[in-house]
Motif scaffolding. Sequence first.
Motif, PDB file in Angstrom:
ATOM      1  N   MET A   1       0.845  -1.197   0.000  1.00 61.41           N
ATOM      2  CA  MET A   1       0.000   0.000   0.000  1.00 61.41           C
ATOM      3  C   MET A   1       0.880   1.247   0.000  1.00 61.41           C
ATOM      4  N   LEU A   2       0.836   2.029  -1.091  1.00 60.86           N
ATOM      5  CA  LEU A   2       1.577   3.270  -1.175  1.00 60.86           C
ATOM      6  C   LEU A   2       0.668   4.430  -0.770  1.00 60.86           C
ATOM      7  N   LEU A   3       1.225   5.388  -0.061  1.00 58.47           N
ATOM      8  CA  LEU A   3       0.431   6.515   0.423  1.00 58.47           C
ATOM      9  C   LEU A   3      -0.091   7.366  -0.724  1.00 58.47           C
ATOM     10  N   HIS A   4       0.640   7.387  -1.856  1.00 56.80           N
ATOM     11  CA  HIS A   4       0.186   8.171  -3.000  1.00 56.80           C
ATOM     12  C   HIS A   4      -1.114   7.631  -3.579  1.00 56.80           C
ATOM     13  N   GLU A   5      -1.381   6.346  -3.382  1.00 59.49           N
ATOM     14  CA  GLU A   5      -2.538   5.706  -3.995  1.00 59.49           C
ATOM     15  C   GLU A   5      -3.780   5.729  -3.111  1.00 59.49           C
ATOM     16  N   VAL A   6      -3.637   6.163  -1.873  1.00 60.27           N
ATOM     17  CA  VAL A   6      -4.786   6.204  -0.955  1.00 60.27           C
ATOM     18  C   VAL A   6      -5.708   7.342  -1.363  1.00 60.27           C
ATOM     19  N   ASN A   7      -7.006   7.116  -1.275  1.00 55.96           N
ATOM     20  CA  ASN A   7      -7.985   8.149  -1.603  1.00 55.96           C
ATOM     21  C   ASN A   7      -7.719   9.413  -0.786  1.00 55.96           C
ATOM     22  N   PRO A   8      -7.570  10.572  -1.432  1.00 57.09           N
ATOM     23  CA  PRO A   8      -7.211  11.799  -0.708  1.00 57.09           C
ATOM     24  C   PRO A   8      -8.189  12.192   0.387  1.00 57.09           C
ATOM     25  N   SER A   9      -9.492  12.027   0.131  1.00 55.87           N
ATOM     26  CA  SER A   9     -10.482  12.402   1.147  1.00 55.87           C
ATOM     27  C   SER A   9     -10.393  11.490   2.368  1.00 55.87           C
ATOM     28  N   ILE A  10     -10.238  10.186   2.136  1.00 54.90           N
ATOM     29  CA  ILE A  10     -10.103   9.248   3.250  1.00 54.90           C
ATOM     30  C   ILE A  10      -8.814   9.530   4.013  1.00 54.90           C
ATOM     31  N   LYS A  11      -7.766   9.836   3.272  1.00 56.63           N
ATOM     32  CA  LYS A  11      -6.483  10.142   3.909  1.00 56.63           C
ATOM     33  C   LYS A  11      -6.590  11.397   4.778  1.00 56.63           C
ATOM     34  N   ALA A  12      -7.228  12.427   4.245  1.00 58.22           N
ATOM     35  CA  ALA A  12      -7.401  13.668   5.010  1.00 58.22           C
ATOM     36  C   ALA A  12      -8.282  13.425   6.235  1.00 58.22           C
ATOM     37  N   PHE A  13      -9.356  12.661   6.065  1.00 53.03           N
ATOM     38  CA  PHE A  13     -10.260  12.357   7.174  1.00 53.03           C
ATOM     39  C   PHE A  13      -9.528  11.591   8.262  1.00 53.03           C
ATOM     40  N   ALA A  14      -8.697  10.616   7.869  1.00 53.94           N
ATOM     41  CA  ALA A  14      -7.949   9.821   8.838  1.00 53.94           C
ATOM     42  C   ALA A  14      -6.961  10.692   9.613  1.00 53.94           C
ATOM     43  N   ILE A  15      -6.295  11.616   8.926  1.00 42.76           N
ATOM     44  CA  ILE A  15      -5.313  12.469   9.584  1.00 42.76           C
ATOM     45  C   ILE A  15      -5.990  13.467  10.517  1.00 42.76           C
ATOM     46  N   VAL A  16      -7.125  14.022  10.091  1.00 42.67           N
ATOM     47  CA  VAL A  16      -7.851  14.962  10.953  1.00 42.67           C
ATOM     48  C   VAL A  16      -8.338  14.265  12.219  1.00 42.67           C
ATOM     49  N   ILE A  17      -8.904  13.070  12.074  1.00 45.28           N
ATOM     50  CA  ILE A  17      -9.366  12.309  13.247  1.00 45.28           C
ATOM     51  C   ILE A  17      -8.190  11.964  14.156  1.00 45.28           C
ATOM     52  N   SER A  18      -7.065  11.594  13.566  1.00 42.60           N
ATOM     53  CA  SER A  18      -5.875  11.262  14.359  1.00 42.60           C
ATOM     54  C   SER A  18      -5.399  12.466  15.165  1.00 42.60           C
ATOM     55  N   ILE A  19      -5.397  13.641  14.540  1.00 46.14           N
ATOM     56  CA  ILE A  19      -4.970  14.861  15.233  1.00 46.14           C
ATOM     57  C   ILE A  19      -5.945  15.203  16.359  1.00 46.14           C
ATOM     58  N   LEU A  20      -7.239  15.023  16.113  1.00 43.07           N
ATOM     59  CA  LEU A  20      -8.231  15.302  17.155  1.00 43.07           C
ATOM     60  C   LEU A  20      -8.051  14.365  18.342  1.00 43.07           C
ATOM     61  N   ILE A  21      -7.763  13.097  18.064  1.00 39.47           N
ATOM     62  CA  ILE A  21      -7.532  12.150  19.163  1.00 39.47           C
ATOM     63  C   ILE A  21      -6.256  12.504  19.909  1.00 39.47           C
ATOM     64  N   LEU A  22      -5.209  12.862  19.166  1.00 40.38           N
ATOM     65  CA  LEU A  22      -3.943  13.242  19.810  1.00 40.38           C
ATOM     66  C   LEU A  22      -4.107  14.481  20.682  1.00 40.38           C
ATOM     67  N   SER A  23      -4.978  15.387  20.286  1.00 38.85           N
ATOM     68  CA  SER A  23      -5.167  16.617  21.060  1.00 38.85           C
ATOM     69  C   SER A  23      -5.795  16.358  22.423  1.00 38.85           C
ATOM     70  N   VAL A  24      -6.378  15.180  22.605  1.00 41.31           N
ATOM     71  CA  VAL A  24      -6.979  14.837  23.895  1.00 41.31           C
ATOM     72  C   VAL A  24      -5.908  14.505  24.925  1.00 41.31           C
ATOM     73  N   PHE A  25      -4.778  13.959  24.453  1.00 41.45           N
ATOM     74  CA  PHE A  25      -3.716  13.526  25.359  1.00 41.45           C
ATOM     75  C   PHE A  25      -2.624  14.587  25.471  1.00 41.45           C
ATOM     76  N   PHE A  26      -1.949  14.569  26.607  1.00 44.21           N
ATOM     77  CA  PHE A  26      -0.855  15.521  26.826  1.00 44.21           C
ATOM     78  C   PHE A  26       0.256  14.825  27.607  1.00 44.21           C
ATOM     79  N   ASP A  27       1.028  14.035  26.887  1.00 43.29           N
ATOM     80  CA  ASP A  27       2.159  13.332  27.494  1.00 43.29           C
ATOM     81  C   ASP A  27       3.228  13.196  26.417  1.00 43.29           C
ATOM     82  N   PRO A  28       4.470  12.902  26.767  1.00 43.37           N
ATOM     83  CA  PRO A  28       5.540  12.841  25.761  1.00 43.37           C
ATOM     84  C   PRO A  28       5.574  11.552  24.950  1.00 43.37           C
TER      85      PRO A  28
END
Length: 259
Positions: A1-28
């Motif tokens: 699976m190459l990142l260039h071939e992933v659907n852009p909308s799904i990729k953006a959605f996955a990254i946005v959700i990941s950032i939102l989840i990461l923003s909940v935590f505050f540890d190193p």
Amino acid sequence: MLLHEVNPSIKAFAIVISILILSVFFDPITPLIIILLTVTATFLLATVSFKKWLLLFAPFLFIALMYVWSTMLFPRLQEGDNVIWEWGFLTMTAEGFRRGVSLGLRVLSFATLSIMFTLTTKPTDFLLSLMQQCKLPPKLAYGIMAGYRFLPLIKEEFQTLQNAHRVRGVAKARTISEKVKQLKRYVIPLLAGAIRKAERTALAMESKGFTGEKNRIFYREITVTKIDWLFFVLMISAVLLSAFISWKLGYLQFYNGEL
């Protein structure tokens, strides 16, 4: 699976959700694991220039270091804090050091995820995917694409204006008033050229039958496959796994809005 071939909308959605989840935590530990996984995936699963990646990453690294430095040396002291080092009005505590490192890694984790998306996604494919999967209005999408295509042309025109001024012997601006006048000499021709290009583009699109209707046929269809959803699941799982590892190591904390 190459990142260039992933659907852009799904990729953006996955990254946005990941950032939102990461923003909940505050540890190193949680952001550190995400940084390592993201950088590894960027270079192993995509064709990315290290020089270009480093050029995009450098400003975020500088911002992260500033956050770490200011948080460590100017902490909000509380009772029970362990003072590591003190000199004059500067005080470093163990708690402040941990908060500073957590904040810096938090910024870098967001940056690496964003850079991965930027370097592995073509803007045209992203807009086509937004129209086809997310129902973005074609008028808005094609307007953005046209503006994006104009950027290199505007840069070339700006360089042409600079060369023309040099040939005609226009002195280099040194004072603030001279720079303002010079800016006017550049802005007005560039703005006039941009308006002319926009009118020609609009006329060309209308002559080709572009009406902006949502129910249209696309020459290039961007589809969603099982690989795209696999990428989405792997991204979210990586963030949750990082938080689980941090919890097992005893570092996991939730962000409460205070530094």
